[in-house]
Scaffold this active site. Structure first.
Site, PDB file in Angstrom:
ATOM      1  N   LYS A 126       0.261 -15.792   9.042  1.00 47.78           N
ATOM      2  CA  LYS A 126      -0.943 -15.750   9.216  1.00 47.78           C
ATOM      3  C   LYS A 126      -1.676 -17.480   8.998  1.00 47.78           C
ATOM      4  CE  LYS A 126      -1.894 -11.175   7.478  1.00 47.78           C
ATOM      5  NZ  LYS A 126      -2.705 -10.484   6.466  1.00 47.78           N
ATOM      6  N   PHE A 147     -15.176  -5.829   4.277  1.00 47.55           N
ATOM      7  CA  PHE A 147     -14.425  -7.040   4.432  1.00 47.55           C
ATOM      8  C   PHE A 147     -13.916  -7.361   5.710  1.00 47.55           C
ATOM      9  CE2 PHE A 147     -11.189  -3.999   3.344  1.00 47.55           C
ATOM     10  CZ  PHE A 147     -10.266  -4.246   4.541  1.00 47.55           C
ATOM     11  N   ARG A 183       8.976  -5.421   4.888  1.00 47.48           N
ATOM     12  CA  ARG A 183       7.858  -5.234   3.888  1.00 47.48           C
ATOM     13  C   ARG A 183       8.206  -5.549   2.585  1.00 47.48           C
ATOM     14  NH1 ARG A 183       3.270  -3.635   6.333  1.00 47.48           N
ATOM     15  NH2 ARG A 183       2.725  -2.597   4.114  1.00 47.48           N
ATOM     16  N   ARG A 224       4.685 -13.253  -0.647  1.00 51.26           N
ATOM     17  CA  ARG A 224       3.446 -13.185  -1.270  1.00 51.26           C
ATOM     18  C   ARG A 224       3.163 -13.514  -2.645  1.00 51.26           C
ATOM     19  NH1 ARG A 224       1.791  -7.789   2.120  1.00 51.26           N
ATOM     20  NH2 ARG A 224       1.026  -8.868   4.237  1.00 51.26           N
ATOM     21  N   ASN A 227     -15.240 -14.149  -2.671  1.00 50.52           N
ATOM     22  CA  ASN A 227     -15.771 -13.012  -1.738  1.00 50.52           C
ATOM     23  C   ASN A 227     -14.692 -11.903  -1.573  1.00 50.52           C
ATOM     24  OD1 ASN A 227     -18.045 -14.705  -1.036  1.00 50.52           O
ATOM     25  ND2 ASN A 227     -16.905 -15.937   0.145  1.00 50.52           N
ATOM     26  N   HIS A 279       2.186 -10.796   7.727  1.00 51.36           N
ATOM     27  CA  HIS A 279       1.972  -9.395   8.178  1.00 51.36           C
ATOM     28  C   HIS A 279       3.290  -8.905   8.614  1.00 51.36           C
ATOM     29  CE1 HIS A 279       0.245  -5.811  10.132  1.00 51.36           C
ATOM     30  NE2 HIS A 279       1.173  -6.073  10.960  1.00 51.36           N
TER      31      HIS A 279
END
Length: 144
Positions: free
Chosen positions: A9, A57, A85, A102, A112, A120
């Site tokens: 990302k 969101f 994953r 991650r 926020n 991903h």
């Protein structure tokens, strides 16, 4: 041989994590079948995240995903969907274990509630086929 779609990302690209992520994929023994650096369009993102359109969101997610280029690709290997994953870690960086992508590199949600979770990966063979076709339609999306 199973195939899956993956994405680094905008935060991962911006922070110079492409090499680290690709190295982890290769060290795991998976094959990089396709790689492409792209600036995502709103149309691609709307299709990719179609199941999230009604979430509060969603606008922030789209803004984040359009904030810079992304690296997309296809990796293959035995049980690659589940393994990738696991390598990524839990979606929320606060829950991701150390040693996962991650857990090591993602940033906790901001004020926020927006997460910058670096990567991903498709969650099933059907999703992999759909996402490969959406983003890299010129490739075969067959998952044998």
């Amino acid at each position: 041989m199973e195939k899956t779609f993956f994405m680094i990302k905008p935060d991962g690209v911006r922070r110079g994590l492409i090499g680290e992520v690709l190295q982890r994929i290769e060290r795991r023994g998976f094959t990089l079948d396709a790689l492409q650096l792209v600036t995502p369009s709103r149309e691609h993102l709307d299709e990719h995240y179609h199941q999230l359109k009604d979430k509060a969101f969603y606008p922030g997610l789209i803004d984040y995903m359009m904030s810079g280029p992304i690296l997309i690709g296809v990796i293959s290997g035995n049980e690659v969907i589940e393994s990738w994953r696991t390598m990524m870690g839990k979606t929320n960086p606060k829950d991701a274990a150390p040693g996962t992508i991650r857990g090591d590199f993602a940033q906790a949600p901001d004020e926020n509630g927006e997460m910058m979770n670096v990567v991903h990966g498709s969650d099933s063979r059907d999703s992999a086929k759909r996402e490969i076709e959406l983003w890299l339609g010129h490739l075969t999306a067959e998952n044998k």
